[in-house]
Design a protein around this motif. Sequence first.
Motif, PDB file in Angstrom:
ATOM      1  N   ILE A 195       0.837  -1.212   0.000  1.00 52.09           N
ATOM      2  CA  ILE A 195       0.000   0.000   0.000  1.00 52.09           C
ATOM      3  C   ILE A 195       0.871   1.262   0.000  1.00 52.09           C
ATOM      4  O   ILE A 195       0.627   2.205  -0.760  1.00 52.09           O
ATOM      5  CB  ILE A 195      -0.966  -0.011   1.212  1.00 52.09           C
ATOM      6  N   MET A 216       3.862   1.591  -1.120  1.00 52.32           N
ATOM      7  CA  MET A 216       4.496   1.732  -2.436  1.00 52.32           C
ATOM      8  C   MET A 216       3.478   2.136  -3.502  1.00 52.32           C
ATOM      9  O   MET A 216       3.830   2.812  -4.476  1.00 52.32           O
ATOM     10  CB  MET A 216       5.211   0.439  -2.826  1.00 52.32           C
ATOM     11  N   ALA A 217       2.228   1.732  -3.342  1.00 52.90           N
ATOM     12  CA  ALA A 217       1.185   2.165  -4.281  1.00 52.90           C
ATOM     13  C   ALA A 217       1.007   3.686  -4.205  1.00 52.90           C
ATOM     14  O   ALA A 217       0.912   4.363  -5.234  1.00 52.90           O
ATOM     15  CB  ALA A 217      -0.129   1.451  -3.978  1.00 52.90           C
ATOM     16  N   TYR A 218       0.998   4.223  -3.005  1.00 57.50           N
ATOM     17  CA  TYR A 218       0.938   5.693  -2.855  1.00 57.50           C
ATOM     18  C   TYR A 218       2.180   6.331  -3.479  1.00 57.50           C
ATOM     19  O   TYR A 218       2.090   7.359  -4.150  1.00 57.50           O
ATOM     20  CB  TYR A 218       0.834   6.087  -1.369  1.00 57.50           C
ATOM     21  N   SER A 219       3.336   5.734  -3.221  1.00 60.40           N
ATOM     22  CA  SER A 219       4.578   6.282  -3.774  1.00 60.40           C
ATOM     23  C   SER A 219       4.507   6.350  -5.298  1.00 60.40           C
ATOM     24  O   SER A 219       4.770   7.383  -5.907  1.00 60.40           O
ATOM     25  CB  SER A 219       5.761   5.416  -3.315  1.00 60.40           C
ATOM     26  N   ASN A 220       4.125   5.232  -5.936  1.00 56.69           N
ATOM     27  CA  ASN A 220       4.042   5.178  -7.399  1.00 56.69           C
ATOM     28  C   ASN A 220       2.964   6.088  -7.956  1.00 56.69           C
ATOM     29  O   ASN A 220       3.183   6.825  -8.912  1.00 56.69           O
ATOM     30  CB  ASN A 220       3.711   3.750  -7.867  1.00 56.69           C
ATOM     31  N   ALA A 221       1.780   6.037  -7.339  1.00 50.64           N
ATOM     32  CA  ALA A 221       0.641   6.751  -7.916  1.00 50.64           C
ATOM     33  C   ALA A 221       0.802   8.262  -7.790  1.00 50.64           C
ATOM     34  O   ALA A 221       0.392   9.009  -8.675  1.00 50.64           O
ATOM     35  CB  ALA A 221      -0.652   6.285  -7.246  1.00 50.64           C
ATOM     36  N   LEU A 279       5.534  10.037  -4.646  1.00 49.05           N
ATOM     37  CA  LEU A 279       6.007  10.399  -3.308  1.00 49.05           C
ATOM     38  C   LEU A 279       7.194   9.517  -2.904  1.00 49.05           C
ATOM     39  O   LEU A 279       7.290   8.363  -3.312  1.00 49.05           O
ATOM     40  CB  LEU A 279       4.881  10.201  -2.288  1.00 49.05           C
TER      41      LEU A 279
END
Lengths: 563, 563
Positions: B398, B400-405, B408
């Motif tokens: 999760i 890393m999903a924020y990081s990619n999307a 960040l």
Amino acid sequence: MTRVDEFERVEYGVAGSKRSLKMALAQIDTCVGDLDGNAAKVLEYARRAARDEARLVVFPEMTLTGYPIEDLALRATFRRAAWDKANELAGQLSEQGLGDLYIVVGTVGTDHEKDLPRNRMVVLHDGVVWAGYDKHFLPNYGVFDEFRIFSPGQRSVVLTIDGQRIGVAICEDIWQDGGPIQALAGRNLDLLLTINGSPYEEGKGHVRRELAERRAREVAAPVAYVNQVGGQDDLIFDGGSFVIDQDGRLLEHSPQFREDLCYWTLPAAGESAQVGSQLTPDMDGDEEVYRACVLGLRDYMAKNHFTGVCLGLSGGIDSALVATIAADACGGSNIWGISMPSRYSSDGSKDDAADLAERLGAHYEVQAIETLFSAFQDQLNLTGVAAENLQARIRGVIVMAYSNAKGLLALATGNKSELACGYSTIYGDAVGGYAPIKDLLKTRVWQLSRWRNAQAKAAGEPEPIPVASITKAPSAELREGQKDSDSLPDYGLLDKVLEAYIEKAHGRADLLADGFDPKTVDTVMRLVDRAEWKRRQYPLGPKLTALAFGRDRRLPVTNAFAE
Amino acid sequence: MTRVDEFERVEYGVAGSKRSLKMALAQIDTCVGDLDGNAAKVLEYARRAARDEARLVVFPEMTLTGYPIEDLALRATFRRAAWDKANELAGQLSEQGLGDLYIVVGTVGTDHEKDLPRNRMVVLHDGVVWAGYDKHFLPNYGVFDEFRIFSPGQRSVVLTIDGQRIGVAICEDIWQDGGPIQALAGRNLDLLLTINGSPYEEGKGHVRRELAERRAREVAAPVAYVNQVGGQDDLIFDGGSFVIDQDGRLLEHSPQFREDLCYWTLPAAGESAQVGSQLTPDMDGDEEVYRACVLGLRDYMAKNHFTGVCLGLSGGIDSALVATIAADACGGSNIWGISMPSRYSSDGSKDDAADLAERLGAHYEVQAIETLFSAFQDQLNLTGVAAENLQARIRGVIVMAYSNAKGLLALATGNKSELACGYSTIYGDAVGGYAPIKDLLKTRVWQLSRWRNAQAKAAGEPEPIPVASITKAPSAELREGQKDSDSLPDYGLLDKVLEAYIEKAHGRADLLADGFDPKTVDTVMRLVDRAEWKRRQYPLGPKLTALAFGRDRRLPVTNAFAE
């Protein structure tokens, strides 16, 4: 260059008439930090050599401590333990009736003046540490960090055993001009003995033997070269110990990639040297590299106490080759191959994965990721690369679940071309404790796969790798109809540019002068620089092997390659 | 030790009557590899210094290239680009009417005889590279690898500017006895000038100033010490440049942890030295460490082009302190705090996470992991540690999903105590591109949290960290009723043992002699050794800072600490 007059000339033993001296080359596989295990192996090989009537038994560099020990050498308590172990071993040898032998082992010593470690050779004889020599040249490039750790020795040492005058050196000492070898010239040697921890590079055997021949001429005596064998962390040592004389005549040659004990006899006065018991021929390049990969994985497993591995099987060539290497390292029944299909996985891919597992005799389990992917997407609604990465990361979680639940070593399946170009997902397909093919360019992956199949065929065995995995167009299958060629130049061209840009450190102007077209050069430079930048943000997970890249060194952040 | 007679004595400039010379100490923050950006900053600071009528402007070690550049120095194309940039900059200075100034910058040079890089100082004047000096002592310990990369200089250099005789040195040159400083003694200096890239350690300012005072006496002249400031990858440079004289009188002292331009004037013949324009007092230890953490993160973000961060907020003290550091580095509105509760998360934890986000003005999103955990468990049926790790890894996906999307930087929240003991999940809570508190022991985490709250209170601002996060018993909340104290000794005791075992490299006997009880010693040694062993299998993900551990060096596999 160190001046020869700075070396203190030291002699051990007494002069006498020169008698025939049988020497054993004990090419063993040690483990860093395992003083007990390494000493036990020395004892075992010494016993075998004694049964074969050897008088002198020679082990590789840093035998007792393992090599390379890096900053562990800086722990004073470890150095004391290594010293105690050398003395204990000398006592044990004597108690077991082997005190007459001369046992040459590597270990760590201390420069008490500077309170720094030294890379030391000791000779155990008659129940004591009888003689010692400290490595002078401390390599500090590529995979080596020795000058950082050790204090250099300044003595030029000759051992006299049965009237034979034996000069000694440790590894890098013979790779540099001047220094201890120059100080040994003219000291009337019968043999130059060098103990080594020389990491494998393709075709390095020739280089070592030519170098040794040159040194043989310099000291006017044959050279006996004993090398370590085995994988240690990210390095692989290939063995291939040998004896060579001033005329380049190979008098003895151990095989690569396995432990070995062989013999060569220094002739008595008036007699001439004979060729030893074995002269192993060189392997061809593909076999050499393949066996290096197998040994690296096998030893990584053994030294970290793993008996099995798990990995994702996609049906592609990378996971197929990794699984085949693993089968050769630990047996197919110790492999858990996990197929993790998504909506984008073709039937062909799923069939090829199952086919591979069957050929290898591996466990094969299917864990579809569709339900898991939907559950995440219900919460996160990702698109584009974030959604592609999510699939890879769900697979990473599954692979690590197998690793944790069954105590298996997770294998990462990335090759050097895709890692260099950043064509992989951190915490996704990059998870794993060891990456067996991370130093192989994609074209080499295909080549080794063909070689392994051909080798099986020649031996009358079934081919391990499904032909479809070798011949089909590579795809990550993270979106509909995706192909590697959407993002990367053709691998045949890409690999040539990568070799020039990474291995040879060619800049943009150099690459154009190499004859590559500007569009390809700019694409590859952008991909590699961006991957390097991403790697700095999220360093790669898996333990990396060091066939070609060497140990990963830090690379620059910004604009660095854009000259 | 290098003999003084091996140094070639070199003079630049012409003798004359000694006039007053205003010197600027330009304590700037450079970026590795960014030749254009670094040169532009030199130009900007030179212009400012010229407006303030400085004649000599001094920048830190390796100004143009950034520091440390590691193996980037080995790229010949990069060295050529750096040389071109120094010449271009000299031309630009001259074109802008600044040719009269003497601009001292660090860069990379080449030892053409050995085809190796050199750590070089150049003086730009009158449109050209007017003078040069190469660093002699190349540190090769702790975080430094310079001897690996550079060839040492062998010249002792004095610049004469306006009749003032200025001896020069680069960083390590003043840390070692003998060498270039000894060669400068008796050369009738008016100033010893040293440019530095000296990484931050707590309390190091005192050490540097005492050392400089000693060198001032040795060369019988004041010492001007210009240090780099800023975070670069895993290192933090604190600045704190100064001028000190032979009597230990501080004549000028720049602040730590920010760029600065300050002045000090060498007096004309017959006049005496004056104290400069600022004498910044030292910070207390907690403030120093806290500001180092903020600067390290801020620069890591800037140099890697991130403007925001994401992290999991558990309600515990580690994520609370990391988020607070992040708020001070990039502002609360650039933080995405993600609460990822499971069935084991207490209401208190969830409340504390929400409370923290509100105090910091951070984005706050809740992503419960229960549904995702169930989806995985329907397929995998994990138990024990594997099931605990699964929860942490779902959270990692999760984050890393924020990081990619959202583009960040993901922050890992682990502290040094838990990382040393292996009390974290690889690919789980350990995911992230940067780990702001990985060099802080747990007791220091609490201490800094209290310090930051007290500092806010003293400034009349709201306290950023919820008191409950500081006072409650730490728990990973991966199973019912779990507490850190189930697995680890009390942190007060643990941290003392860790310090002795890791920092001081004490062995078992040493630790017992330190007064620790055998049970605790054995527990901690087993935890640390096992964690080290696990780390070798699955190297930690996040980029590590280097407040205390220094850059992570390879450690041993087997039995290594068990002496």
